[in-house]
Every structure is written in C-alpha cells, then in structure tokens.
Design an enzyme around this catalytic site. Structure first.
Site, PDB file in Angstrom:
ATOM      1  N   CYS A  66      71.404  83.953   6.205  1.00 39.03           N
ATOM      2  CA  CYS A  66      71.987  83.471   7.457  1.00 39.03           C
ATOM      3  C   CYS A  66      73.022  82.385   7.229  1.00 39.03           C
ATOM      4  O   CYS A  66      73.079  81.765   6.176  1.00 39.03           O
ATOM      5  CB  CYS A  66      70.894  82.865   8.343  1.00 39.03           C
ATOM      6  N   CYS A  91      72.471  79.622  12.297  1.00 39.53           N
ATOM      7  CA  CYS A  91      71.743  80.739  12.905  1.00 39.53           C
ATOM      8  C   CYS A  91      70.638  80.234  13.834  1.00 39.53           C
ATOM      9  O   CYS A  91      69.883  79.325  13.501  1.00 39.53           O
ATOM     10  CB  CYS A  91      71.146  81.649  11.841  1.00 39.53           C
ATOM     11  N   CYS A 112      72.046  88.652   8.055  1.00 36.54           N
ATOM     12  CA  CYS A 112      71.301  88.622   9.319  1.00 36.54           C
ATOM     13  C   CYS A 112      72.129  89.302  10.415  1.00 36.54           C
ATOM     14  O   CYS A 112      73.329  89.088  10.519  1.00 36.54           O
ATOM     15  CB  CYS A 112      71.039  87.160   9.670  1.00 36.54           C
TER      16      CYS A 112
END
Ligand SMILES: [Zn+2]
Length: 188
Positions: A32, A36, A63
């Site tokens: 990520c 995030c 992600c």
C-alpha cells in the site's frame, strides 16, 4: 527515514509520504501507499519497501484500494531532480517558481518532503543558498546598492536578506563587500 518514522506515517495515513516509501503486509502479501485508508495492520506484520519494484520483487501485489502501482509513473527521483532544476533556474523569481513547480503536479508540504528526502535540505534552504551565492557575486563584482541586490536575487525584504546573509557568511552584506571588493569604490 527510520522504521519508526515510517510506522508513524502509516498509522496516520500521511499522504505526503506516498511514493517516498510503500508498506506491505506479510500475511496478505499486499502492498500500500502510506496514506491507504485500509485497516491498520499489526506493526509486526509490516514490511517496508523503497519502490514498487522492490515490493513486487518480494512477491507483493498492489492494494486495490489505494492503488500504489499508479504512482509508478512519477518516480520520486525524477520529481526531486525536476524541482532542483526549477530552483536553480527560478530561485530569484518566486512567482515563476511557484507556477513551474505547480506544473510538476506536487505542491506544498509534499513537494518539500520529496526534495528534503532526496537532497537532505529543504527547497527553501536550498534556494536561499543560491540567492546568497548570487548576492555574494554581485556584492563583489558590482557597485549596485545592497537593497537592489537583495530584491534582485529574490528576497522579499531587506531584513530577510540581512538575516540569511549573516547566517550564511557571519558577515553583514556591507562588511562582506568591504572585505572582498578591493578594486571598486565603496558605497553605502
Ligand atoms: Zn492500500
């Protein structure tokens, strides 16, 4: 950045670190952006990556929520170098500088962080350094008034110029000129 600083950025969803580093989760093998909004993983499950390449190489997938892979087209080094180029060119033209930097697509704190991360100095410190170097040249090589030099190299006020000049050289501009400017008649 230290692991603690990275952990802090991740736990605060701090988007100014997006693309400066990435984090992956060992159990899910997903990586990520620091910003995030997914649930914060356990600290011990986190692994940090400097680049997308590194994350992918370690077997992590981007992600679906924060799409860190979409940042790839603007590698951090390229941004930092672009900013530096613009600072070199426009250090004495504040408006022009802001306009040009805006066109890179990063502004404000994020721009400052990218630059600092890469060069170890803030953009402001860097362009002040450039301004002082230019002012030193002009103090030695011209008879221009100090106030004109101050504005000419980009300072918005004479007092800012004096403060930063002194910080850099331990001398006032006038003293600096006097000490170096032997050939040219002095001026107040
Ligand atoms: Zn994510």
């Amino acid at each position: 950045m230290t692991a603690d600083q990275k952990w802090k950025a991740v736990s605060e969803n701090d988007e100014q670190y997006d693309s400066i580093f990435f984090y992956g989760v060992k159990s899910t093998k997903i990586f990520c952006r620091p910003s995030c909004k997914s649930k914060l993983p356990l600290k011990r499950n986190i692994v940090y990556f400097d680049s997308i390449k590194q994350a992918v190489k370690a077997g992590h997938r981007p992600c679906k929520r924060c799409r860190p892979d979409l940042l790839e087209y603007q590698p951090i080094r390229e941004i930092a170098e672009k900013i530096k180029l613009l600072l070199n060119r426009y250090f004495n033209q504040e408006n022009e500088l802001a306009k040009e930097i805006g066109q890179i697509g990063v502004t404000g704190r994020r721009m400052v962080n990218i630059f600092k991360e890469y060069y170890g100095i803030t953009p402001k410190k860097y362009y002040n350094y450039l301004r002082i170097e230019e002012a030193k040249k002009q103090l030695i090589n011209t008879n221009d008034k100090i106030i004109d030099i101050a504005y000419g190299v980009g300072f918005a006020s004479l007092s800012a110029f004096y403060t930063i000049f002194k910080k850099n050289t331990n001398l006032s501009p006038a003293k600096y000129r006097k000490g170096n400017n032997h050939g040219i008649r002095s001026e107040n």
